[in-house]
Design a protein around this motif. Sequence first.
Motif, PDB file in Angstrom:
ATOM      1  N   SER A 225       0.804  -1.222   0.000  1.00 51.65           N
ATOM      2  CA  SER A 225       0.000   0.000   0.000  1.00 51.65           C
ATOM      3  C   SER A 225       0.836   1.269   0.000  1.00 51.65           C
ATOM      4  N   GLY A 226       2.164   1.144   0.049  1.00 47.23           N
ATOM      5  CA  GLY A 226       3.023   2.317   0.150  1.00 47.23           C
ATOM      6  C   GLY A 226       3.045   3.162  -1.115  1.00 47.23           C
ATOM      7  N   TRP A 227       3.530   4.398  -0.977  1.00 47.49           N
ATOM      8  CA  TRP A 227       3.592   5.327  -2.089  1.00 47.49           C
ATOM      9  C   TRP A 227       4.439   4.812  -3.243  1.00 47.49           C
ATOM     10  N   GLN A 228       5.415   3.944  -2.901  1.00 48.72           N
ATOM     11  CA  GLN A 228       6.335   3.461  -3.916  1.00 48.72           C
ATOM     12  C   GLN A 228       5.640   2.614  -4.993  1.00 48.72           C
ATOM     13  N   VAL A 229       4.548   1.958  -4.630  1.00 50.81           N
ATOM     14  CA  VAL A 229       3.830   1.130  -5.604  1.00 50.81           C
ATOM     15  C   VAL A 229       3.120   2.019  -6.621  1.00 50.81           C
ATOM     16  N   LEU A 230       2.501   3.094  -6.140  1.00 47.69           N
ATOM     17  CA  LEU A 230       1.878   4.052  -7.059  1.00 47.69           C
ATOM     18  C   LEU A 230       2.940   4.724  -7.920  1.00 47.69           C
ATOM     19  N   GLU A 231       4.074   5.057  -7.330  1.00 51.38           N
ATOM     20  CA  GLU A 231       5.154   5.690  -8.089  1.00 51.38           C
ATOM     21  C   GLU A 231       5.669   4.758  -9.184  1.00 51.38           C
ATOM     22  N   PHE A 232       5.803   3.486  -8.857  1.00 56.90           N
ATOM     23  CA  PHE A 232       6.186   2.498  -9.861  1.00 56.90           C
ATOM     24  C   PHE A 232       5.181   2.498 -10.997  1.00 56.90           C
ATOM     25  N   GLY A 233       3.897   2.534 -10.644  1.00 54.58           N
ATOM     26  CA  GLY A 233       2.850   2.562 -11.664  1.00 54.58           C
ATOM     27  C   GLY A 233       2.992   3.769 -12.581  1.00 54.58           C
ATOM     28  N   LYS A 234       3.262   4.932 -12.003  1.00 51.28           N
ATOM     29  CA  LYS A 234       3.421   6.151 -12.806  1.00 51.28           C
ATOM     30  C   LYS A 234       4.623   6.039 -13.742  1.00 51.28           C
ATOM     31  N   ILE A 235       5.732   5.519 -13.194  1.00 55.68           N
ATOM     32  CA  ILE A 235       6.958   5.407 -13.990  1.00 55.68           C
ATOM     33  C   ILE A 235       6.738   4.518 -15.204  1.00 55.68           C
ATOM     34  N   TRP A 236       6.160   3.357 -14.999  1.00 54.69           N
ATOM     35  CA  TRP A 236       6.046   2.401 -16.087  1.00 54.69           C
ATOM     36  C   TRP A 236       4.842   2.646 -16.981  1.00 54.69           C
ATOM     37  N   GLU A 237       3.842   3.335 -16.480  1.00 46.55           N
ATOM     38  CA  GLU A 237       2.779   3.820 -17.375  1.00 46.55           C
ATOM     39  C   GLU A 237       3.400   4.810 -18.365  1.00 46.55           C
ATOM     40  N   ASN A 238       4.252   5.681 -17.847  1.00 44.40           N
ATOM     41  CA  ASN A 238       4.927   6.660 -18.694  1.00 44.40           C
ATOM     42  C   ASN A 238       5.894   5.987 -19.669  1.00 44.40           C
ATOM     43  N   MET A 239       6.636   4.986 -19.202  1.00 46.14           N
ATOM     44  CA  MET A 239       7.574   4.265 -20.073  1.00 46.14           C
ATOM     45  C   MET A 239       6.839   3.633 -21.254  1.00 46.14           C
ATOM     46  N   ALA A 240       5.670   3.080 -20.988  1.00 40.64           N
ATOM     47  CA  ALA A 240       4.895   2.442 -22.057  1.00 40.64           C
ATOM     48  C   ALA A 240       4.314   3.468 -23.020  1.00 40.64           C
ATOM     49  N   LYS A 241       3.758   4.535 -22.471  1.00 40.26           N
ATOM     50  CA  LYS A 241       3.139   5.551 -23.320  1.00 40.26           C
ATOM     51  C   LYS A 241       4.154   6.220 -24.247  1.00 40.26           C
ATOM     52  N   LYS A 242       5.368   6.388 -23.767  1.00 44.72           N
ATOM     53  CA  LYS A 242       6.391   7.051 -24.574  1.00 44.72           C
ATOM     54  C   LYS A 242       7.118   6.101 -25.524  1.00 44.72           C
ATOM     55  N   GLY A 243       6.777   4.836 -25.474  1.00 42.66           N
ATOM     56  CA  GLY A 243       7.404   3.880 -26.364  1.00 42.66           C
ATOM     57  C   GLY A 243       8.801   3.485 -25.956  1.00 42.66           C
ATOM     58  N   TYR A 244       9.124   3.669 -24.677  1.00 47.45           N
ATOM     59  CA  TYR A 244      10.454   3.323 -24.193  1.00 47.45           C
ATOM     60  C   TYR A 244      10.603   1.826 -23.903  1.00 47.45           C
ATOM     61  N   ILE A 245       9.474   1.142 -23.704  1.00 44.51           N
ATOM     62  CA  ILE A 245       9.517  -0.292 -23.444  1.00 44.51           C
ATOM     63  C   ILE A 245       8.934  -1.012 -24.648  1.00 44.51           C
ATOM     64  N   SER A 246       9.474  -2.177 -24.942  1.00 46.62           N
ATOM     65  CA  SER A 246       9.036  -2.951 -26.098  1.00 46.62           C
ATOM     66  C   SER A 246       7.534  -3.164 -26.082  1.00 46.62           C
ATOM     67  N   ALA A 247       6.913  -3.013 -27.247  1.00 50.46           N
ATOM     68  CA  ALA A 247       5.472  -3.233 -27.363  1.00 50.46           C
ATOM     69  C   ALA A 247       5.106  -4.689 -27.092  1.00 50.46           C
ATOM     70  N   ASP A 248       6.074  -5.583 -27.202  1.00 51.76           N
ATOM     71  CA  ASP A 248       5.818  -7.010 -26.965  1.00 51.76           C
ATOM     72  C   ASP A 248       6.035  -7.420 -25.520  1.00 51.76           C
ATOM     73  N   ALA A 249       6.541  -6.509 -24.691  1.00 46.73           N
ATOM     74  CA  ALA A 249       6.948  -6.878 -23.339  1.00 46.73           C
ATOM     75  C   ALA A 249       5.816  -7.485 -22.523  1.00 46.73           C
ATOM     76  N   ALA A 250       4.604  -6.949 -22.660  1.00 45.18           N
ATOM     77  CA  ALA A 250       3.491  -7.440 -21.849  1.00 45.18           C
ATOM     78  C   ALA A 250       3.163  -8.906 -22.145  1.00 45.18           C
ATOM     79  N   SER A 251       3.382  -9.326 -23.377  1.00 44.85           N
ATOM     80  CA  SER A 251       3.044 -10.704 -23.757  1.00 44.85           C
ATOM     81  C   SER A 251       4.271 -11.608 -23.837  1.00 44.85           C
ATOM     82  N   ASN A 252       5.453 -11.061 -23.558  1.00 46.23           N
ATOM     83  CA  ASN A 252       6.679 -11.854 -23.669  1.00 46.23           C
ATOM     84  C   ASN A 252       6.705 -13.003 -22.664  1.00 46.23           C
ATOM     85  N   VAL A 253       6.930 -14.189 -23.162  1.00 45.51           N
ATOM     86  CA  VAL A 253       7.171 -15.363 -22.328  1.00 45.51           C
ATOM     87  C   VAL A 253       8.625 -15.762 -22.555  1.00 45.51           C
TER      88      VAL A 253
END
Length: 423
Positions: A225-253
């Motif tokens: 429940s700590g602030w760090q979990v929300l901060e992580f969410g913000k960081i990686w939401e931004n990484m995805a929106k900006k195209g910094y993370i592979s578009a396949d990452a979510a489905s990568n096995v």
Amino acid sequence: MKKNLGVLIVSMQLLCCLLAGCNEKTEKTKIVYWSMWRKEEPQAQVILDAAKAFTRETDIIVDIVFNGRNIRSALLPALNAGEPIDVFDEDIERVSSEWKDYLLPLDEYTAKAYPTTEGKPYSTVLNKQLYNLAKELGGGTVKNIPYQPSAFVVMYNKDLFAQAGIEKPPKTWSEFLRVCERLKAIGVPAITVDDLYMACLFGYNMDRLVGERATLNMIQNKDFSGWQVLEFGKIWENMAKKGYISADAASNVWPAGQNEMAAGKVAMYLNGTWLPNEIKNRAPHFKWGAFAWPAMSPKGDGIEANNYGSQSFAVNKNSKHPEAAFRFIVWLTTGDWDAVLADESIGIPAGNNTPWPAQLAEANVIVNNTTNRLDWAVGMEKSPQIHAKIQENFKKLISGELNAAGFASAMHIDSRRGGNQIF
């Protein structure tokens, strides 16, 4: 007369011995070694060659049983059944915990010098950090010997960095984001991940945001429940929106992430120093670089905190040939064979003075500067339920199914179910 009689008796004894087949030169000591490697792996090939050379040098025969990773389930029943196993190997922490009842204390052996230690005590020629780790895991006594060390770091494509005009790897999060933007400018997603390493990525981010102790407390208390979990969410939401993370990452096995690296489709992957070996056949000319996960917050750890470990050898306390078994361990972890094993597996050598492969030159700097050893995934894989929850929600976050707030909510304690439940 007495002299002639003595000669006759000795001659008769020798003749009897020869007739009985008891020539001492044919009675070689044999040790049985259960190995974690598969026969086709480069480590196994080197160990086979090293064992043959060891036998030629010492007259000690090494009978190797290549179990592969099945050793994790097969070894303990074999030891319990009293099978004549002299030496075995696996992950340093697994050996120390799961097979601890069969470990022979090795301090008296490590204090000695051997032909390949150049007159120095064996303990002084091994990687100091890993030797100390073995001693710590053994409760102050060395009970297993580290080899094939590894470190968990960001492995990156030096050619892509050069194409993007990136002169040095980042040390802070702001520098990391600038690196991501430069890579995006040349049409390359900065980073990838797959299901196998999502919890590691989350754990490293938690460590860099709030520090190791607070991160481990999250697991122990099942409190996300700590602030760090929300901060992580913000960081990686931004990484995805900006195209910094592979578009396949979510489905990568796994091994999809390393396949992207091998193909030059992405530039970075939070992984281990074993990665160059795993994709060397698909990318033989790959130019590897490495850096520690960047600092993210004044409240968290910096680049001095990293996970490192190794495989390790142990001698069965019930071995009839413990000294011979240890001599074989020394043979593999020092001198020429330590170097050959490192080169052929593109791995970190066990000895202090053995050169590192060129592909891991930057990883060498990271390991040498690590002063705080982190748990694997900073504890995030200790609970299968939490591990699965991180995977599920991180995939949704970077695919856009959840935003930062939704991610934090999905990871939050449900107070209606007892106040101490993550699910």
